[in-house]
Design a protein around this motif. Structure first.
Motif, short mmCIF file in Angstrom:
data_model
loop_
_atom_site.label_atom_id
_atom_site.label_comp_id
_atom_site.label_asym_id
_atom_site.label_seq_id
_atom_site.Cartn_x
_atom_site.Cartn_y
_atom_site.Cartn_z
N ARG A 240 0.82 -1.23 0.11
CA ARG A 240 -0.01 -0.02 0.13
C ARG A 240 0.64 1.34 0.02
O ARG A 240 0.56 2.22 -0.76
CB ARG A 240 -0.88 0.04 1.08
CG ARG A 240 -2.02 1.08 1.31
CD ARG A 240 -2.90 1.44 2.51
NE ARG A 240 -1.76 1.47 3.69
CZ ARG A 240 -1.20 2.90 3.86
NH1 ARG A 240 -1.58 3.82 3.02
NH2 ARG A 240 -0.35 2.80 4.85
N THR A 244 1.08 4.03 -3.11
CA THR A 244 0.87 5.23 -2.91
C THR A 244 1.80 6.34 -3.38
O THR A 244 1.70 7.41 -3.87
CB THR A 244 0.37 5.55 -1.46
OG1 THR A 244 -0.82 4.77 -0.88
CG2 THR A 244 0.02 7.06 -1.26
N GLY A 265 -2.87 -4.71 -0.61
CA GLY A 265 -2.39 -3.18 -0.37
C GLY A 265 -2.56 -2.23 -1.65
O GLY A 265 -2.71 -0.90 -1.63
N GLN A 268 -6.00 -1.01 -2.11
CA GLN A 268 -6.45 -0.14 -1.05
C GLN A 268 -5.80 1.30 -1.49
O GLN A 268 -6.20 2.32 -1.24
CB GLN A 268 -5.81 -0.43 0.43
CG GLN A 268 -6.53 -1.80 0.86
CD GLN A 268 -5.76 -2.21 2.06
OE1 GLN A 268 -4.92 -1.65 2.54
NE2 GLN A 268 -6.04 -3.24 2.67
N ALA A 269 -4.54 1.28 -1.88
CA ALA A 269 -3.85 2.36 -2.28
C ALA A 269 -4.42 3.19 -3.34
O ALA A 269 -4.74 4.48 -3.53
CB ALA A 269 -2.39 2.27 -2.74
#
Length: 346
Positions: A240, A244, A265, A268-269
């Motif tokens: 993540r 990001t 991850g 989610q990012a």
């Protein structure tokens, strides 16, 4: 005239060229015995007119008793490994030709020391062991020591260089990487950077996927678009943070290829990033999270291990290595599934 002495187990053993203990195992089903050995004992018993010949014949065609298969998998919390474990157990329980038990151990601390120790421990108390392993001298040593003990050892999903490996079962990782590159080359915008993530370069399978991925872009003259490969330790939180950072630093990010784990991850990012950037994403394994991400357009494509076919192949090869019904395949690769939102299995 004295009666002819009744043949004994020792007579059977001598004629069959085996030990008395082996004859005992055939008679009483105490432990697995290779099929050719059982056949030699049966033939010797038939030749000598052994009184327990009917029992030996039944043992020759009966279920194999006490076959113990050991598995060393990784990341117990990972839905992918949980699914693999469940399917392996189910496949073994459905086998009419075998009896016994499956032992599955998960290793969350993927250090070479921990992994080597677990492989040794599980291998010692089972008849054959299969593991998801990293390339490291301590792991190679553990495998080679089990081989010297006569224990078959298989690598799953990622091979290693140990001499004592009985066989590899999984995907052709280089083909997986090139397929991921082909999809990105066709579906991502023609300009922009492309990121590659791996869990660790000590996974030979992930390294081969990365090599295949990069080789495709080199072949089409677009290698300059590729960023330096990033290691995410197959950890969702690390993945993540990495994703990001990529989205923050590269406003022209066209695609992400994840050759290892940590896919949750990445999802989610991308979901939470304020820029709204939606690079083309190709990753591995169909789980609840990747299924939802495919439907939502966060992920473009998933390259999947066919888990049911994989489990059948694993049990086939491990049982064959114990009872010798046929030669073991040293390299058994399976075709992989290419899943988009449009062809999601129900």
């Amino acid at each position: 005239m004295a009666a002819k002495p009744r043949p004994t187990a020792a007579d059977i053993a001598r004629l069959a060229g085996v030990g008395v203990a082996t004859v005992d195992r055939v008679l009483n089903g105490r432990a697995p015995v290779r099929k050719e050995t059982v056949d030699r004992v049966r033939e010797a018993a038939e030749h000598l007119g052994y009184h327990a010949l009917p029992l030996i014949r039944r043992r020759a065609t009966a279920r194999i008793a006490n076959v113990r298969l050991g598995f060393v998998l990784q990341k117990q919390a990972d839905p992918f490994y949980q699914n693999v474990a469940a399917v392996l157990r189910r496949e073994f329980s459905c086998r009419p030709e075998v009896n016994g038990k499956v032992e599955i151990v998960f290793v969350d601390d993927i250090s070479a020391k921990s992994l080597g120790e677990k492989i040794s421990e599980v291998g010692i108390r089972t008849d054959a062991v299969a593991c998801v392993a990293i390339e490291h001298p301590l792991v190679v040593q553990a495998v080679d020591e089990l081989n010297l003990r006569g224990k078959p050892v298989f690598t799953l999903l990622s091979g290693i260089s140990a001499r004592g490996i009985t066989g590899y079962i999984g995907l052709d990782s280089r083909k997986v990487g090139r397929t991921g590159a082909f999809i990105i080359a066709k579906m991502a915008r023609a300009e922009g950077k492309i990121a590659t993530l791996v869990g660790s370069h000590r996974y030979r399978g992930q390294e081969l996927s990365e090599i295949g991925f990069r080789s495709y872009f080199r072949d089409i003259g677009e290698e300059a678009r590729l960023l330096e490969t990033i290691v995410n330790l197959d950890d969702p939180e690390v993945a993540r943070e990495v994703t990001t950072s990529l989205l923050d630093r590269h406003v022209d990010l066209a695609a992400i290829y994840d050759a290892g784990g940590g896919r949750d991850g990445i999802i989610q990012a991308i979901r939470s990033h304020g820029s709204g950037l939606r690079p083309v994403v190709v990753c591995n394994d169909l789980t609840g999270a990747t299924r939802s991400a495919l439907i939502d357009g966060i992920i473009t494509c998933v390259l999947c291990l066919p888990v049911e076919a994989f489990a059948r192949a694993v049990i086939d090869e491990m049982v064959a290595s114990i009872i010798g019904v046929r030669p073991v395949a040293p390299n058994r690769t399976l075709p992989f599934d290419v899943i988009f939102a449009e062809n999601l299995p129900s």
